[in-house]
Write a protein that holds these residues in place. Structure first.
Motif, short mmCIF file in Angstrom:
data_model
loop_
_atom_site.label_atom_id
_atom_site.label_comp_id
_atom_site.label_asym_id
_atom_site.label_seq_id
_atom_site.Cartn_x
_atom_site.Cartn_y
_atom_site.Cartn_z
N MET A 96 0.85 -1.30 0.02
CA MET A 96 0.08 0.03 -0.05
C MET A 96 0.78 1.25 0.09
SD MET A 96 -2.89 1.17 2.69
CE MET A 96 -3.86 -0.50 2.27
N ASP A 97 1.08 1.99 -1.33
CA ASP A 97 2.06 3.14 -1.41
C ASP A 97 0.97 4.24 -1.14
OD1 ASP A 97 0.66 2.94 -3.79
OD2 ASP A 97 2.54 3.45 -4.97
N ALA A 98 -0.19 4.13 -1.27
CA ALA A 98 -1.29 5.39 -0.85
C ALA A 98 -2.49 4.77 -0.25
CB ALA A 98 -1.64 6.05 -2.48
N ILE A 99 -3.14 6.06 0.61
CA ILE A 99 -4.41 5.95 0.97
C ILE A 99 -5.15 7.02 0.77
CG2 ILE A 99 -3.21 4.70 3.06
CD1 ILE A 99 -3.17 7.17 4.73
N ASP A 100 -6.69 6.62 0.87
CA ASP A 100 -7.62 7.78 0.40
C ASP A 100 -8.07 8.34 1.97
OD1 ASP A 100 -7.69 7.07 -2.13
OD2 ASP A 100 -9.32 5.49 -1.69
N LEU A 101 -8.11 9.60 1.91
CA LEU A 101 -8.62 10.33 2.95
C LEU A 101 -9.31 11.54 2.88
CD1 LEU A 101 -5.81 12.49 4.48
CD2 LEU A 101 -5.46 11.64 2.25
N THR A 102 -10.04 11.98 3.90
CA THR A 102 -10.60 13.55 3.76
C THR A 102 -9.95 14.41 4.74
OG1 THR A 102 -12.75 12.13 3.54
CG2 THR A 102 -13.06 14.31 4.00
N ILE A 103 -9.69 15.34 4.28
CA ILE A 103 -9.26 16.74 5.01
C ILE A 103 -10.26 17.38 5.39
CG2 ILE A 103 -7.43 18.38 4.99
CD1 ILE A 103 -5.76 16.75 3.04
N TYR A 104 -10.32 17.86 6.70
CA TYR A 104 -11.23 18.79 7.11
C TYR A 104 -10.63 19.94 7.64
CZ TYR A 104 -14.75 14.88 7.02
OH TYR A 104 -15.49 13.89 6.71
N GLN A 105 -11.30 21.14 7.53
CA GLN A 105 -10.68 22.42 8.35
C GLN A 105 -11.79 23.28 8.98
OE1 GLN A 105 -8.98 22.52 5.02
NE2 GLN A 105 -6.93 21.90 6.07
N LEU A 106 -11.65 23.43 10.22
CA LEU A 106 -12.52 24.24 11.06
C LEU A 106 -11.76 25.40 11.77
CD1 LEU A 106 -15.58 24.69 11.98
CD2 LEU A 106 -15.11 23.47 13.82
N GLN A 107 -12.14 26.70 11.32
CA GLN A 107 -10.91 28.01 11.46
C GLN A 107 -12.24 29.02 12.01
OE1 GLN A 107 -8.55 27.88 8.26
NE2 GLN A 107 -7.20 26.49 9.06
N PHE A 108 -11.72 29.79 12.66
CA PHE A 108 -12.40 31.15 12.97
C PHE A 108 -11.39 32.16 13.10
CE2 PHE A 108 -13.85 34.36 16.21
CZ PHE A 108 -15.27 34.60 15.61
N GLY A 109 -11.81 33.28 12.41
CA GLY A 109 -11.24 34.82 12.47
C GLY A 109 -11.81 35.76 12.06
N GLY A 110 -11.21 36.64 11.08
CA GLY A 110 -12.06 37.84 10.74
C GLY A 110 -11.82 38.05 9.11
N LEU A 111 -12.45 39.03 8.61
CA LEU A 111 -12.41 39.37 7.29
C LEU A 111 -12.45 40.94 7.28
CD1 LEU A 111 -14.43 37.84 4.27
CD2 LEU A 111 -14.70 40.26 4.73
N TYR A 112 -11.96 41.41 6.48
CA TYR A 112 -11.74 43.27 6.27
C TYR A 112 -11.91 43.57 5.00
CZ TYR A 112 -9.77 47.59 6.58
OH TYR A 112 -9.59 48.87 6.56
N PHE A 113 -12.85 44.62 4.77
CA PHE A 113 -13.01 45.16 3.34
C PHE A 113 -12.48 46.65 3.64
CE2 PHE A 113 -16.79 42.34 3.53
CZ PHE A 113 -16.73 41.80 2.34
N PRO A 114 -11.37 46.92 3.01
CA PRO A 114 -10.72 48.21 3.22
C PRO A 114 -11.56 49.36 2.95
CG PRO A 114 -9.02 46.54 2.03
CD PRO A 114 -10.39 45.87 2.12
N GLY A 115 -12.50 49.15 1.95
CA GLY A 115 -13.54 50.32 1.74
C GLY A 115 -14.45 50.56 2.85
N GLY A 116 -14.33 49.63 3.85
CA GLY A 116 -15.46 50.09 4.82
C GLY A 116 -16.92 49.44 4.47
N GLN A 117 -17.09 48.76 3.39
CA GLN A 117 -18.58 48.32 2.68
C GLN A 117 -18.55 46.77 3.44
OE1 GLN A 117 -20.66 50.44 1.27
NE2 GLN A 117 -19.06 52.16 1.75
N ASN A 118 -19.45 46.36 2.86
CA ASN A 118 -19.58 44.75 3.20
C ASN A 118 -19.75 44.03 1.69
OD1 ASN A 118 -22.21 45.39 1.72
ND2 ASN A 118 -23.23 45.37 3.77
N HIS A 119 -19.05 44.58 0.76
CA HIS A 119 -18.88 44.03 -0.75
C HIS A 119 -17.63 44.78 -1.22
CE1 HIS A 119 -20.66 47.39 -2.59
NE2 HIS A 119 -21.47 47.64 -1.70
N GLY A 120 -16.98 43.99 -2.27
CA GLY A 120 -15.82 44.67 -2.96
C GLY A 120 -14.57 43.79 -2.46
#
Length: 208
Positions: A96-120
Protein backbone atom coordinates in the motif's frame (compact mmCIF):
# COMPACT_ATOMS: atom_id res chain seq x y z
CA UNK A 1 -45.32 59.68 37.40
CA UNK A 2 -45.26 56.62 39.64
CA UNK A 3 -42.98 53.60 39.35
CA UNK A 4 -45.68 51.44 37.71
CA UNK A 5 -46.21 54.01 34.92
CA UNK A 6 -42.48 54.36 34.31
CA UNK A 7 -42.09 50.59 34.12
CA UNK A 8 -44.98 50.34 31.64
CA UNK A 9 -43.49 53.04 29.38
CA UNK A 10 -40.03 51.44 29.47
CA UNK A 11 -41.51 48.03 28.63
CA UNK A 12 -43.45 49.52 25.70
CA UNK A 13 -40.29 51.18 24.34
CA UNK A 14 -38.39 47.90 24.52
CA UNK A 15 -41.13 46.12 22.61
CA UNK A 16 -41.29 48.72 19.83
CA UNK A 17 -37.52 49.30 19.47
CA UNK A 18 -35.89 47.46 16.53
CA UNK A 19 -33.63 44.61 17.62
CA UNK A 20 -29.87 45.34 17.55
CA UNK A 21 -28.41 42.48 15.56
CA UNK A 22 -25.42 42.18 13.25
CA UNK A 23 -26.14 41.11 9.69
CA UNK A 24 -25.04 37.56 8.92
CA UNK A 25 -23.73 36.19 5.63
CA UNK A 26 -23.84 32.47 4.82
CA UNK A 27 -21.79 31.25 1.85
CA UNK A 28 -21.68 27.66 0.57
CA UNK A 29 -18.66 27.34 -1.74
CA UNK A 30 -16.91 24.98 -4.13
CA UNK A 31 -13.24 25.15 -4.99
CA UNK A 32 -10.05 23.38 -5.96
CA UNK A 33 -6.98 22.70 -3.80
CA UNK A 34 -3.37 22.10 -4.68
CA UNK A 35 -0.95 20.87 -2.01
CA UNK A 36 2.75 20.85 -1.23
CA UNK A 37 4.63 17.65 -0.36
CA UNK A 38 5.45 16.55 3.21
CA UNK A 39 8.86 15.15 4.13
CA UNK A 40 8.84 11.96 6.22
CA UNK A 41 11.47 9.51 7.49
CA UNK A 42 11.56 6.09 9.12
CA UNK A 43 11.67 5.90 12.90
CA UNK A 44 15.42 5.26 12.80
CA UNK A 45 15.90 8.10 10.30
CA UNK A 46 17.72 5.71 7.98
CA UNK A 47 15.55 6.48 4.95
CA UNK A 48 13.63 9.59 3.83
CA UNK A 49 10.56 9.90 1.65
CA UNK A 50 7.80 12.34 0.68
CA UNK A 51 4.01 12.24 1.00
CA UNK A 52 2.18 13.83 -1.92
CA UNK A 53 -1.46 14.88 -1.45
CA UNK A 54 -3.50 14.63 -4.64
CA UNK A 55 -4.89 17.93 -5.92
CA UNK A 56 -8.69 17.76 -5.95
CA UNK A 57 -11.97 19.66 -5.56
CA UNK A 58 -13.04 21.05 -2.19
CA UNK A 59 -16.25 22.45 -0.77
CA UNK A 60 -17.57 23.90 2.45
CA UNK A 61 -19.35 26.72 4.19
CA UNK A 62 -18.29 30.19 5.37
CA UNK A 63 -20.29 32.19 7.92
CA UNK A 64 -19.66 35.91 8.42
CA UNK A 65 -21.20 38.41 10.82
CA UNK A 66 -20.76 42.19 10.77
CA UNK A 67 -18.73 43.77 13.55
CA UNK A 68 -19.22 47.22 15.00
CA UNK A 69 -16.53 48.86 12.87
CA UNK A 70 -17.59 49.26 9.19
CA UNK A 71 -15.85 46.86 6.84
CA UNK A 72 -14.93 44.32 9.54
CA UNK A 73 -16.57 40.92 9.97
CA UNK A 74 -16.06 37.82 12.04
CA UNK A 75 -15.59 34.67 9.96
CA UNK A 76 -16.14 30.96 10.60
CA UNK A 77 -14.70 28.70 7.88
CA UNK A 78 -15.43 25.01 7.32
CA UNK A 79 -13.77 23.21 4.41
CA UNK A 80 -13.70 19.61 3.21
CA UNK A 81 -11.53 17.83 0.62
CA UNK A 82 -11.55 14.20 -0.47
CA UNK A 83 -8.05 13.25 -1.63
CA UNK A 84 -5.31 10.64 -1.31
CA UNK A 85 -1.83 10.59 0.21
CA UNK A 86 0.90 8.79 -1.74
CA UNK A 87 4.47 7.93 -0.74
CA UNK A 88 7.06 8.52 -3.46
CA UNK A 89 9.16 5.45 -2.64
CA UNK A 90 7.91 3.72 0.51
CA UNK A 91 4.77 1.95 1.73
CA UNK A 92 2.21 2.85 4.41
CA UNK A 93 1.54 -0.87 4.82
CA UNK A 94 2.57 -3.97 2.85
CA UNK A 95 1.48 -3.46 -0.75
CA UNK A 96 0.00 0.00 0.00
CA UNK A 97 1.82 3.09 -1.27
CA UNK A 98 -1.26 5.36 -1.07
CA UNK A 99 -4.27 5.86 1.19
CA UNK A 100 -7.54 7.68 0.58
CA UNK A 101 -8.44 10.31 3.14
CA UNK A 102 -10.65 13.31 3.84
CA UNK A 103 -9.15 16.60 5.02
CA UNK A 104 -11.36 18.87 7.13
CA UNK A 105 -10.67 22.40 8.33
CA UNK A 106 -12.64 24.28 11.00
CA UNK A 107 -11.28 27.77 11.64
CA UNK A 108 -12.36 31.10 13.09
CA UNK A 109 -11.06 34.62 12.52
CA UNK A 110 -11.96 37.77 10.64
CA UNK A 111 -12.51 39.44 7.28
CA UNK A 112 -11.79 43.06 6.34
CA UNK A 113 -13.05 45.22 3.47
CA UNK A 114 -10.58 48.15 3.13
CA UNK A 115 -13.35 50.34 1.69
CA UNK A 116 -15.49 50.00 4.81
CA UNK A 117 -18.36 48.35 2.89
CA UNK A 118 -19.72 44.81 3.03
CA UNK A 119 -18.76 44.04 -0.55
CA UNK A 120 -15.79 44.61 -2.88
CA UNK A 121 -12.20 43.49 -2.29
CA UNK A 122 -11.32 41.88 1.05
CA UNK A 123 -8.61 40.11 3.03
CA UNK A 124 -9.24 37.35 5.58
CA UNK A 125 -7.39 35.37 8.23
CA UNK A 126 -8.63 32.42 10.28
CA UNK A 127 -7.07 30.00 12.77
CA UNK A 128 -8.23 26.55 13.84
CA UNK A 129 -7.72 22.85 13.25
CA UNK A 130 -7.09 20.46 10.36
CA UNK A 131 -8.45 16.91 10.63
CA UNK A 132 -6.75 14.22 8.51
CA UNK A 133 -9.15 11.27 8.38
CA UNK A 134 -8.06 8.13 6.44
CA UNK A 135 -10.89 6.07 4.96
CA UNK A 136 -9.17 2.83 6.00
CA UNK A 137 -9.99 2.30 9.71
CA UNK A 138 -6.58 0.65 10.26
CA UNK A 139 -4.98 4.10 10.07
CA UNK A 140 -5.26 6.78 12.73
CA UNK A 141 -7.08 10.10 12.36
CA UNK A 142 -4.85 13.09 13.05
CA UNK A 143 -5.66 16.64 14.28
CA UNK A 144 -3.27 19.54 13.69
CA UNK A 145 -3.21 23.30 14.20
CA UNK A 146 -3.93 25.23 10.98
CA UNK A 147 -3.87 28.82 9.73
CA UNK A 148 -5.52 30.28 6.62
CA UNK A 149 -4.76 33.67 5.05
CA UNK A 150 -6.36 34.88 1.85
CA UNK A 151 -8.24 37.48 -0.07
CA UNK A 152 -10.83 37.88 -2.76
CA UNK A 153 -13.74 39.91 -4.04
CA UNK A 154 -17.44 40.01 -3.30
CA UNK A 155 -19.59 41.23 -6.18
CA UNK A 156 -22.75 43.10 -5.14
CA UNK A 157 -25.82 41.44 -6.69
CA UNK A 158 -28.61 42.56 -4.36
CA UNK A 159 -28.81 43.70 -0.73
CA UNK A 160 -29.26 40.08 0.29
CA UNK A 161 -26.95 38.38 -2.23
CA UNK A 162 -23.25 38.53 -3.14
CA UNK A 163 -20.97 36.50 -5.41
CA UNK A 164 -17.78 35.66 -3.48
CA UNK A 165 -14.45 34.67 -5.06
CA UNK A 166 -11.66 33.48 -2.77
CA UNK A 167 -7.98 32.60 -2.97
CA UNK A 168 -6.55 31.33 0.32
CA UNK A 169 -3.46 29.59 1.60
CA UNK A 170 -4.08 26.91 4.23
CA UNK A 171 -1.02 26.02 6.33
CA UNK A 172 -1.21 22.95 8.59
CA UNK A 173 1.47 22.67 11.29
CA UNK A 174 3.14 19.31 11.87
CA UNK A 175 5.28 18.20 14.80
CA UNK A 176 8.56 16.79 13.55
CA UNK A 177 9.14 13.18 14.64
CA UNK A 178 5.44 12.57 15.32
CA UNK A 179 3.83 9.55 13.68
CA UNK A 180 2.26 9.49 10.22
CA UNK A 181 -1.06 7.68 9.63
CA UNK A 182 -0.07 4.75 11.85
CA UNK A 183 -1.35 1.22 11.24
CA UNK A 184 -0.08 -0.97 14.05
CA UNK A 185 3.72 -0.70 14.29
CA UNK A 186 4.17 2.69 12.64
CA UNK A 187 7.65 3.37 11.26
CA UNK A 188 7.08 6.71 9.53
CA UNK A 189 7.58 10.09 11.21
CA UNK A 190 7.05 13.63 9.96
CA UNK A 191 10.32 15.34 9.03
CA UNK A 192 8.58 18.58 8.06
CA UNK A 193 7.19 21.44 10.15
CA UNK A 194 4.05 21.64 8.03
CA UNK A 195 2.49 21.68 4.59
CA UNK A 196 0.69 24.28 2.52
CA UNK A 197 -2.47 24.02 0.45
CA UNK A 198 -3.74 26.71 -1.91
CA UNK A 199 -7.50 26.86 -2.47
CA UNK A 200 -9.39 28.81 -5.12
CA UNK A 201 -13.12 28.92 -4.49
CA UNK A 202 -16.40 30.56 -5.44
CA UNK A 203 -19.73 30.79 -3.66
CA UNK A 204 -22.92 32.80 -3.17
CA UNK A 205 -23.24 34.86 0.01
CA UNK A 206 -26.78 35.05 1.35
CA UNK A 207 -27.15 37.91 3.88
CA UNK A 208 -29.93 38.07 6.44
Amino acid sequence: MNLRSRTAILFALLLTAPPVMADIGLSPFAGYRISSSVDVETAGASTRDQIDFRDSVSHGLVLNFDLEEPGKQGELYFGRQSTSARLDDGLFAPGMDAIDLTIYQLQFGGLYFPGGQNHGGFVSGVLGMTRLEPEDSRFETDHRLALSIGGGYQFFLTEALRLRLDLRGVYTALNSASSVFCSGGCELRFASSGYLQVEAGAGLVVRF
